[in-house]
Write a protein that holds these residues in place. Structure first.
Motif, PDB file in Angstrom:
ATOM      1  N   GLU A  56      12.527  35.305  21.327  1.00  9.07           N
ATOM      2  CA  GLU A  56      13.080  36.027  20.162  1.00  9.07           C
ATOM      3  C   GLU A  56      14.319  36.818  20.580  1.00  9.07           C
ATOM      4  O   GLU A  56      15.417  36.339  20.447  1.00  9.07           O
ATOM      5  N   LYS A  57      14.131  38.007  21.126  1.00 13.33           N
ATOM      6  CA  LYS A  57      15.277  38.853  21.472  1.00 13.33           C
ATOM      7  C   LYS A  57      15.077  39.512  22.831  1.00 13.33           C
ATOM      8  O   LYS A  57      13.935  39.808  23.221  1.00 13.33           O
ATOM      9  N   TYR A  58      16.174  39.786  23.479  1.00 13.37           N
ATOM     10  CA  TYR A  58      16.181  40.523  24.753  1.00 13.37           C
ATOM     11  C   TYR A  58      15.508  41.887  24.578  1.00 13.37           C
ATOM     12  O   TYR A  58      15.677  42.548  23.544  1.00 13.37           O
ATOM     13  N   LEU A  59      14.752  42.308  25.584  1.00 16.01           N
ATOM     14  CA  LEU A  59      14.160  43.660  25.615  1.00 16.01           C
ATOM     15  C   LEU A  59      14.503  44.268  26.964  1.00 16.01           C
ATOM     16  O   LEU A  59      14.407  43.585  27.996  1.00 16.01           O
ATOM     17  N   MET A  60      14.829  45.560  26.983  1.00 17.50           N
ATOM     18  CA  MET A  60      15.267  46.183  28.248  1.00 17.50           C
ATOM     19  C   MET A  60      14.072  46.623  29.105  1.00 17.50           C
ATOM     20  O   MET A  60      13.991  47.755  29.570  1.00 17.50           O
ATOM     21  N   ASN A  61      13.120  45.690  29.323  1.00 18.31           N
ATOM     22  CA  ASN A  61      11.953  45.961  30.171  1.00 18.31           C
ATOM     23  C   ASN A  61      12.301  45.727  31.635  1.00 18.31           C
ATOM     24  O   ASN A  61      13.202  44.951  31.951  1.00 18.31           O
ATOM     25  N   ILE A  62      11.498  46.310  32.507  1.00 17.19           N
ATOM     26  CA  ILE A  62      11.697  46.046  33.937  1.00 17.19           C
ATOM     27  C   ILE A  62      11.431  44.571  34.248  1.00 17.19           C
ATOM     28  O   ILE A  62      12.056  43.999  35.138  1.00 17.19           O
ATOM     29  N   GLY A  63      10.523  43.939  33.530  1.00 19.34           N
ATOM     30  CA  GLY A  63      10.247  42.513  33.720  1.00 19.34           C
ATOM     31  C   GLY A  63       9.312  42.243  34.878  1.00 19.34           C
ATOM     32  O   GLY A  63       9.015  43.114  35.690  1.00 19.34           O
ATOM     33  N   GLU A  64       8.863  40.998  34.944  1.00 20.57           N
ATOM     34  CA  GLU A  64       7.791  40.667  35.899  1.00 20.57           C
ATOM     35  C   GLU A  64       8.225  40.707  37.360  1.00 20.57           C
ATOM     36  O   GLU A  64       7.420  41.024  38.229  1.00 20.57           O
ATOM     37  N   TYR A  65       9.507  40.426  37.649  1.00 22.11           N
ATOM     38  CA  TYR A  65       9.922  40.350  39.064  1.00 22.11           C
ATOM     39  C   TYR A  65       9.951  41.734  39.705  1.00 22.11           C
ATOM     40  O   TYR A  65       9.303  41.975  40.724  1.00 22.11           O
ATOM     41  N   LYS A  66      10.721  42.650  39.098  1.00 25.55           N
ATOM     42  CA  LYS A  66      10.824  43.978  39.702  1.00 25.55           C
ATOM     43  C   LYS A  66       9.526  44.763  39.542  1.00 25.55           C
ATOM     44  O   LYS A  66       9.188  45.589  40.391  1.00 25.55           O
ATOM     45  N   ASP A  89       2.349  39.212  29.056  1.00 22.35           N
ATOM     46  CA  ASP A  89       2.782  37.829  28.806  1.00 22.35           C
ATOM     47  C   ASP A  89       3.338  37.685  27.385  1.00 22.35           C
ATOM     48  O   ASP A  89       4.337  36.996  27.166  1.00 22.35           O
ATOM     49  N   ALA A  90       2.668  38.347  26.441  1.00 26.12           N
ATOM     50  CA  ALA A  90       3.117  38.235  25.045  1.00 26.12           C
ATOM     51  C   ALA A  90       4.450  38.965  24.842  1.00 26.12           C
ATOM     52  O   ALA A  90       5.311  38.494  24.095  1.00 26.12           O
ATOM     53  N   ILE A  91       4.636  40.112  25.521  1.00 23.90           N
ATOM     54  CA  ILE A  91       5.942  40.807  25.424  1.00 23.90           C
ATOM     55  C   ILE A  91       7.025  39.907  26.041  1.00 23.90           C
ATOM     56  O   ILE A  91       8.125  39.743  25.502  1.00 23.90           O
ATOM     57  N   ASP A  92       6.712  39.311  27.206  1.00 26.90           N
ATOM     58  CA  ASP A  92       7.681  38.399  27.843  1.00 26.90           C
ATOM     59  C   ASP A  92       7.990  37.210  26.922  1.00 26.90           C
ATOM     60  O   ASP A  92       9.140  36.757  26.846  1.00 26.90           O
ATOM     61  N   GLU A  93       6.961  36.724  26.232  1.00 26.79           N
ATOM     62  CA  GLU A  93       7.172  35.601  25.305  1.00 26.79           C
ATOM     63  C   GLU A  93       8.175  36.003  24.221  1.00 26.79           C
ATOM     64  O   GLU A  93       9.078  35.227  23.894  1.00 26.79           O
TER      65      GLU A  93
END
Ligand SMILES: C[S@@+](CC[C@H](N)C(=O)[O-])C[C@H]1O[C@@H](n2cnc3c(N)ncnc32)[C@H](O)[C@@H]1O
Length: 264
Positions: free
Chosen positions: A60-70, A51-55
């Motif tokens: 702040e800035k885009y991060l190339m994470n897979i993210g919560e959906y995928k 949650d904190a990384i997503d925050e």
């Protein structure tokens, strides 16, 4: 089979800029996490870390994470198949290592290897994994994925892969999969989860995992000196699962199961 996606809900990450990584934001993320007002509650709690990384990605800035959906697609696979050993190719800042490492631990698994090329990113993964309380499960390996896979086999630290998550250089998906086949890491029951098969896309990889054994044998016969041979006799069953990048852009994960070996 094509599985339907839900619609994108909630707040998206910041838009992806022209330069969207390796400009200091990964260290900035560490300051954000370790300076977070809720640090005491975040510590040891993988979901709060995510949650904190997503925050950070949203404010702040885009991060190339897979993210919560995928990532939910892959967490559901982990819950269903209860892998003992998982390997990810490309760890970045540890989002997938935390999401999947926690799911693997909670379903009784033993080891999650996160293979990351960039030593600075690997250091960030280690700090994020430690914050999540997953250092006993997640092992970060620094170096080019192909070198790390060969070394893990040589040092007998890896025998079989239950789930392989491919999320690094797009051209390396197919060569590293074939390397894993050559190293006998892939067997009946192994699942491959490949991210970003729409954005930016990976037609050679999709063609390979969707090919029959006969098609793969023919292709291999037609190549004079294949860069990486692989094992064309492995039978794959592949599914395209649609989802979203954390920035709200449509994407998909290809989920491929090795169902056996064709001998004739
Ligand atoms: C899209 S990011 C990974 C995101 C991460 N899996 C997540 O969802 O949280 C891709 C990462 O792969 C790494 N990478 C690129 N080529 C690589 C290679 N040959 N071996 C290992 N890592 C590699 C990059 O440095 C980058 O950190």
């Amino acid at each position: 089979m094509v599985l339907e996606k839900e619609s994108f809900k909630g707040e998206a990450y910041q838009a992806q800029e022209e330069t969207y990584f390796d400009d200091g934001r990964e260290i900035d993320l560490l300051h954000f996490l370790y300076g977070h007002p809720d640090l005491d509650e975040i510590r040891g709690n993988p979901q709060r870390v995510l949650d904190a990384i997503d925050e950070y990605g949203k404010t702040e800035k885009y991060l190339m994470n897979i993210g919560e959906y995928k990532s939910k697609t892959i967490v559901d696979l982990i819950k269903k198949h209860k892998p003992n050993v998982m390997v990810e190719l490309g760890g970045y800042v540890g989002y997938s290592a935390v999401a999947f490492g926690a799911a693997l631990r909670d379903s009784g698994g033993k080891r999650y290897f996160s293979l990351e090329l960039n030593p600075e990113f690997a250091a960030v993964i280690s700090m994020v994994v430690d914050l999540a309380g997953l250092s006993d499960i997640v092992k970060v390996i620094v170096g080019a994925s192909s070198e790390s896979l060969l070394r893990l086999r040589r040092e007998q630290k890896l025998q079989d892969i239950d789930i392989l998550f491919l999320d690094h250089q797009k051209a390396s998906y197919i060569t590293d999969l074939k390397l894993c086949e050559d190293l006998d890491f892939i067997r009946a029951g192994t699942i491959l989860a490949a991210d970003n098969v729409v954005k930016p896309g990976n037609p050679p990889y999709l063609k390979y995992v969707r090919s029959t054994v006969e098609e793969k044998r023919r292709q291999l016969d037609s190549e004079d000196e294949p860069f990486q041979q692989g094992n064309p006799n492995l039978i794959y069953d592949s599914q395209f699962v649609e989802g979203w990048e954390p920035s709200g852009v449509p994407d998909a994960v290809e989920i491929t199961t090795c169902t056996g070996v064709q001998v004739s």
